[in-house]
Design a protein around this motif. Structure first.
Motif, PDB file in Angstrom:
ATOM      1  N   LEU A  13       0.812  -1.211   0.000  1.00  0.00           N
ATOM      2  CA  LEU A  13       0.000   0.000   0.000  1.00  0.00           C
ATOM      3  C   LEU A  13       0.847   1.263   0.000  1.00  0.00           C
ATOM      4  CD1 LEU A  13      -2.785   1.312   0.098  1.00  0.00           C
ATOM      5  CD2 LEU A  13      -2.702   1.163   2.598  1.00  0.00           C
ATOM      6  N   ASP A  14       1.967   1.259   0.705  1.00  0.00           N
ATOM      7  CA  ASP A  14       2.815   2.442   0.764  1.00  0.00           C
ATOM      8  C   ASP A  14       3.309   2.824  -0.628  1.00  0.00           C
ATOM      9  OD1 ASP A  14       4.500   4.470   2.142  1.00  0.00           O
ATOM     10  OD2 ASP A  14       6.119   3.232   1.394  1.00  0.00           O
ATOM     11  N   LEU A  15       3.689   1.825  -1.430  1.00  0.00           N
ATOM     12  CA  LEU A  15       4.147   2.093  -2.791  1.00  0.00           C
ATOM     13  C   LEU A  15       3.024   2.720  -3.614  1.00  0.00           C
ATOM     14  CD1 LEU A  15       6.412   1.630  -4.946  1.00  0.00           C
ATOM     15  CD2 LEU A  15       5.256  -0.514  -5.487  1.00  0.00           C
ATOM     16  N   ARG A  16       1.815   2.204  -3.465  1.00  0.00           N
ATOM     17  CA  ARG A  16       0.662   2.726  -4.199  1.00  0.00           C
ATOM     18  C   ARG A  16       0.373   4.173  -3.794  1.00  0.00           C
ATOM     19  NH1 ARG A  16      -4.529  -0.449  -2.792  1.00  0.00           N
ATOM     20  NH2 ARG A  16      -3.337  -2.194  -3.635  1.00  0.00           N
ATOM     21  N   MET A  17       0.366   4.446  -2.500  1.00  0.00           N
ATOM     22  CA  MET A  17       0.053   5.793  -2.022  1.00  0.00           C
ATOM     23  C   MET A  17       1.139   6.788  -2.419  1.00  0.00           C
ATOM     24  SD  MET A  17      -2.892   5.477  -0.729  1.00  0.00           S
ATOM     25  CE  MET A  17      -3.053   7.130  -0.045  1.00  0.00           C
ATOM     26  N   ARG A  18       2.388   6.372  -2.385  1.00  0.00           N
ATOM     27  CA  ARG A  18       3.472   7.283  -2.784  1.00  0.00           C
ATOM     28  C   ARG A  18       3.357   7.647  -4.263  1.00  0.00           C
ATOM     29  NH1 ARG A  18       8.250   5.041  -2.652  1.00  0.00           N
ATOM     30  NH2 ARG A  18       7.813   3.030  -1.680  1.00  0.00           N
ATOM     31  N   ALA A  19       2.932   6.698  -5.093  1.00  0.00           N
ATOM     32  CA  ALA A  19       2.758   6.987  -6.517  1.00  0.00           C
ATOM     33  C   ALA A  19       1.639   7.998  -6.734  1.00  0.00           C
ATOM     34  CB  ALA A  19       2.460   5.688  -7.274  1.00  0.00           C
ATOM     35  N   ILE A  20       0.544   7.845  -5.991  1.00  0.00           N
ATOM     36  CA  ILE A  20      -0.596   8.764  -6.129  1.00  0.00           C
ATOM     37  C   ILE A  20      -0.228  10.158  -5.617  1.00  0.00           C
ATOM     38  CG2 ILE A  20      -2.943   9.216  -5.338  1.00  0.00           C
ATOM     39  CD1 ILE A  20      -3.357   6.172  -5.218  1.00  0.00           C
ATOM     40  N   ILE A  21       0.425  10.202  -4.464  1.00  0.00           N
ATOM     41  CA  ILE A  21       0.824  11.493  -3.894  1.00  0.00           C
ATOM     42  C   ILE A  21       1.827  12.193  -4.805  1.00  0.00           C
ATOM     43  CG2 ILE A  21       2.089  12.562  -1.980  1.00  0.00           C
ATOM     44  CD1 ILE A  21       0.811  10.391  -0.168  1.00  0.00           C
ATOM     45  N   GLY A  22       2.791  11.429  -5.318  1.00  0.00           N
ATOM     46  CA  GLY A  22       3.805  12.015  -6.192  1.00  0.00           C
ATOM     47  C   GLY A  22       3.234  12.583  -7.475  1.00  0.00           C
ATOM     48  N   ALA A  23       2.126  12.004  -7.963  1.00  0.00           N
ATOM     49  CA  ALA A  23       1.525  12.468  -9.209  1.00  0.00           C
ATOM     50  C   ALA A  23       0.940  13.863  -9.086  1.00  0.00           C
ATOM     51  CB  ALA A  23       0.443  11.484  -9.652  1.00  0.00           C
ATOM     52  N   THR A  24       0.572  14.276  -7.865  1.00  0.00           N
ATOM     53  CA  THR A  24      -0.053  15.601  -7.673  1.00  0.00           C
ATOM     54  C   THR A  24       0.788  16.550  -6.839  1.00  0.00           C
ATOM     55  OG1 THR A  24      -1.234  14.860  -5.676  1.00  0.00           O
ATOM     56  CG2 THR A  24      -2.343  14.564  -7.796  1.00  0.00           C
ATOM     57  N   GLY A  28       0.454  19.649  -8.999  1.00  0.00           N
ATOM     58  CA  GLY A  28      -0.891  20.007  -8.579  1.00  0.00           C
ATOM     59  C   GLY A  28      -1.959  19.150  -9.223  1.00  0.00           C
ATOM     60  N   GLY A  29      -3.131  19.164  -8.617  1.00  0.00           N
ATOM     61  CA  GLY A  29      -4.251  18.427  -9.178  1.00  0.00           C
ATOM     62  C   GLY A  29      -5.015  17.659  -8.116  1.00  0.00           C
ATOM     63  N   VAL A  30      -6.175  17.155  -8.536  1.00  0.00           N
ATOM     64  CA  VAL A  30      -6.979  16.273  -7.689  1.00  0.00           C
ATOM     65  C   VAL A  30      -6.873  14.870  -8.262  1.00  0.00           C
ATOM     66  CG1 VAL A  30      -9.269  15.743  -6.784  1.00  0.00           C
ATOM     67  CG2 VAL A  30      -8.607  18.112  -7.144  1.00  0.00           C
ATOM     68  N   CYS A  49      -9.277   0.492  -0.699  1.00  0.00           N
ATOM     69  CA  CYS A  49      -8.512   1.652  -0.236  1.00  0.00           C
ATOM     70  C   CYS A  49      -8.608   2.809  -1.226  1.00  0.00           C
ATOM     71  CB  CYS A  49      -7.049   1.284   0.023  1.00  0.00           C
ATOM     72  SG  CYS A  49      -6.231   2.395   1.187  1.00  0.00           S
ATOM     73  N   CYS A  50      -9.842   3.152  -1.617  1.00  0.00           N
ATOM     74  CA  CYS A  50     -10.045   4.323  -2.459  1.00  0.00           C
ATOM     75  C   CYS A  50      -9.592   5.575  -1.705  1.00  0.00           C
ATOM     76  CB  CYS A  50     -11.513   4.439  -2.862  1.00  0.00           C
ATOM     77  SG  CYS A  50     -12.667   4.504  -1.463  1.00  0.00           S
ATOM     78  N   CYS A  51      -9.242   6.618  -2.438  1.00  0.00           N
ATOM     79  CA  CYS A  51      -8.754   7.824  -1.767  1.00  0.00           C
ATOM     80  C   CYS A  51      -8.899   9.037  -2.681  1.00  0.00           C
ATOM     81  CB  CYS A  51      -7.295   7.663  -1.321  1.00  0.00           C
ATOM     82  SG  CYS A  51      -6.140   7.426  -2.683  1.00  0.00           S
ATOM     83  N   VAL A  52      -8.801  10.203  -2.071  1.00  0.00           N
ATOM     84  CA  VAL A  52      -8.774  11.474  -2.788  1.00  0.00           C
ATOM     85  C   VAL A  52      -7.535  12.226  -2.329  1.00  0.00           C
ATOM     86  CG1 VAL A  52      -9.963  13.639  -3.277  1.00  0.00           C
ATOM     87  CG2 VAL A  52     -11.293  11.548  -2.908  1.00  0.00           C
ATOM     88  N   VAL A  53      -6.716  12.673  -3.286  1.00  0.00           N
ATOM     89  CA  VAL A  53      -5.467  13.379  -2.977  1.00  0.00           C
ATOM     90  C   VAL A  53      -5.483  14.722  -3.699  1.00  0.00           C
ATOM     91  CG1 VAL A  53      -2.945  13.310  -3.115  1.00  0.00           C
ATOM     92  CG2 VAL A  53      -4.234  11.197  -2.726  1.00  0.00           C
ATOM     93  N   VAL A  54      -5.174  15.792  -2.970  1.00  0.00           N
ATOM     94  CA  VAL A  54      -5.150  17.144  -3.529  1.00  0.00           C
ATOM     95  C   VAL A  54      -3.762  17.738  -3.327  1.00  0.00           C
ATOM     96  CG1 VAL A  54      -6.187  19.445  -3.496  1.00  0.00           C
ATOM     97  CG2 VAL A  54      -7.591  17.443  -2.974  1.00  0.00           C
ATOM     98  N   ASN A  55      -3.093  18.052  -4.417  1.00  0.00           N
ATOM     99  CA  ASN A  55      -1.760  18.674  -4.348  1.00  0.00           C
ATOM    100  C   ASN A  55      -0.813  17.914  -3.419  1.00  0.00           C
ATOM    101  OD1 ASN A  55      -2.789  20.591  -6.040  1.00  0.00           O
ATOM    102  ND2 ASN A  55      -2.846  22.247  -4.540  1.00  0.00           N
ATOM    103  N   GLY A  56      -0.892  16.611  -3.444  1.00  0.00           N
ATOM    104  CA  GLY A  56      -0.007  15.781  -2.622  1.00  0.00           C
ATOM    105  C   GLY A  56      -0.515  15.480  -1.241  1.00  0.00           C
TER     106      GLY A  56
END
Length: 538
Positions: A13-24, A28-30, A49-56
């Motif tokens: 999960l940490d790898l997945r979340m880091r990829a999502i956070i890094g993308a924004t 920037g972005g949602v 483990c759905c999520c919403v990430v805003v600007n990291g």
């Protein structure tokens, strides 16, 4: 938006979340991430483990393991914050200045809500990560529940030996029962309907207690022989009582004796154990008879025990061999490792023992602490005053070493020579090259001899990158020359060229350069380092 299909794997999960956070984070972005949730009818479990990430920043996160069919994460986001961040990036400014102005058209509709203090902006939250021990509990438990409710079975049957592996499976089923009762208490009507059907409740009743539910859908059976100890029998019974399973204690010596008498009638000979003067072939044959009889008894009980208790349906037989034993081939073909499904088949022994310690405290099964502390033994040979069968002695290697071999062989695709070279860097401060060479040869000898067993491994929950199950994750052939003549000669040549008993290494007293620091760090760049890291290969 990302509608994903990412399956669960321990520590992923940490790898997945880091990829999502890094993308924004930098541009920037949602990022609105959704994922499948549940069993796909095979070895994989999709952990949601759905999520919403805003600007990291993570502003909403769903649960990672859930019995729900659908779960929704909701967040209120400020699009001005995204525009502001993107406007501050000089490269974006350059690109925007050279583009023609985009015309706008006014419509009587708003995509965004007006400023309202009653609907505050979602604030950043701390990401919820589960411990690996929790992942072992909840991931396979959800997978088992999905499989059970979709298969049409009435429950599970587990050969419970009182050892670490089968006890881990029993604890996971117990955890599943706890999750089911918890979801029903939270008002999940689908889980309630499925549980009522599987448990065959009547008159409006439904599961309200995990132990009572376990007694309806979970059979455990201890199949003892003259080689079984009272300690393992007692541990199995105590654990079954804690979980609530319907437990049976049966002695299978009479069946073993009947088969040996048949063999003696056919051949005129009766095999003996090694401790009683028998050969290796006799000793192995006597152990395999016990193991295979247990498999036959397990399946007949799974088929007929519901009928005995005036219930409809059948029970799924659960296997309990771990990934390290499968890699080494330390199991009997068509013994209790042969089952319908196996929730721990790609989990390492090291992780399972950590799970047992965790489960003893957090699942309420305190007997697991004693089970974890007991030395692993198959109990297939007679116990003598000067001899007691132990798994690691039988295998000629420790479970920790097996995990290293597995990662080097499967993830880094090492053969005998490259594995020897990498282990010289990893273990060279405490072992001589010749000792490392002996270990590598010993592993590859038994890996190749037993490789054919991988073709009939019970379908297992996928949790580890070095799973040797060839149906999906390891497509190597199952017939090897177990002598490995070219590779072993090359290893011998390398050992003789090293001009000394030890490999030249950095000062082991320096924690920044010591090979001891190669444990639990490193990725795919350096095999010697990555072989000790359980996160590698995700």
């Amino acid at each position: 938006m990302n509608a994903s299909g990412s399956h669960h794997q321990l520590r992923k999960l940490d790898l997945r979340m880091r990829a999502i956070i890094g993308a924004t984070h930098t541009r920037g972005g949602v990022y609105m991430y959704s994922n499948h949730q549940g069993c796909d009818g095979g070895r994989l479990y999709y952990d949601g483990c759905c999520c919403v990430v805003v600007n990291g920043d993570v502003v909403a996160q769903g649960s990672q393991f859930s019995l729900k069919d659908v779960e929704v994460a909701v967040a209120q986001v400020d699009l001005d914050a995204i525009s502001s961040l993107r406007g501050s990036i000089s490269s974006f400014q350059e690109q925007a200045s050279s583009k023609p102005e985009v015309s706008s058209v006014k419509v009587s509709y708003q995509l965004c809500k007006s400023f309202n203090l009653q609907e505050p902006i979602s604030c950043p939250i701390e990401i919820k990560y589960h411990l690996p021990e929790e992942e072992i509990a909840f991931g396979p438990a959800c997978w088992l529940w999905d499989y059970l409710r979709r298969s049409g079975a009435s429950g599970f049957l587990l050969p419970l030996s009182g050892g670490a592996d089968s006890s881990s499976v029993a604890a996971i089923v117990g955890c599943m029962c706890q999750l089911v009762v918890k979801e029903i208490a939270n008002g999940d009507e689908q889980v309630k309907a499925d549980a009522t059907r599987i448990g065959q409740y009547a008159d409006g009743k439904f599961p309200a207690d995990s132990k009572e539910f376990a007694e309806r859908i979970f059979y455990t059976v201890f199949m003892g022989t003259e080689n079984s100890s009272e300690a393992t029998s007692t541990r199995a019974k105590v654990l079954a009582d804690e979980i609530g399973s319907w437990h049976i204690d049966v002695c299978i010596d009479s069946v073993i004796s009947a088969l040996l008498s048949l063999f003696q009638t056919l051949t005129g000979k009766r095999p003996r154990y090694k401790v009683d003067g028998g050969s290796n072939a006799e000793n192995l044959g006597l152990q395999n008879i016990q193991a295979r009889i247990r498999m036959v008894v397990a399946f007949i009980l799974a088929s007929l025990m519901p009928w005995v208790h005036n219930k409809s349906g059948f029970y799924l037989v659960l296997g309990s061999s771990n990934v390290d034993e499968a890699l080494r081939g330390y199991l009997t073909k068509y013994d209790c490792s042969s089952a319908d499904i196996n929730p721990i088949g790609s989990i390492s022994k090291t992780d399972l023992r950590a799970f047992l310690r965790w489960a003893a405290n957090h699942l309420g099964y305190s007997s697991l602490a004693e089970i974890e502390a007991a030395p692993p033994t198959a109990e297939l040979e007679p116990i003598r005053s000067n001899y007691s069968q132990l798994d690691e002695v039988d295998m000629g290697m420790t479970y920790e070493e097996l995990s290293v071999y597995g990662r080097l062989r499967k993830i880094f695709r090492c053969g005998p020579v490259s594995m020897f070279k990498n282990l010289c860097f990893k273990w060279g401060s405490r072992l001589t090259p010749s000792e490392i060479a002996d270990k590598v040869k010993h592993f590859f000898k038994y890996y190749s001899i037993n490789r054919h067993k991988m073709t009939v491994l019970t379908p297992s929950y996928h949790a580890e990158s070095y799973s040797p199950e060839d149906n999906r994750f390891d497509l190597r052939q199952f017939l090897y020359n177990s002598r490995w003549p070219f590779q072993f000669r090359k290893i011998d040549q390398l050992v003789s060229e090293m001009n000394g008993d030890r490999v030249a290494l950095t000062d082991s007293s320096d924690p920044n350069t010591s090979t001891g620091s190669l444990n639990r760090v490193g990725g795919m760049g350096v095999a010697a380092a990555g072989s000790g890291n359980p996160d590698v290969g995700i």
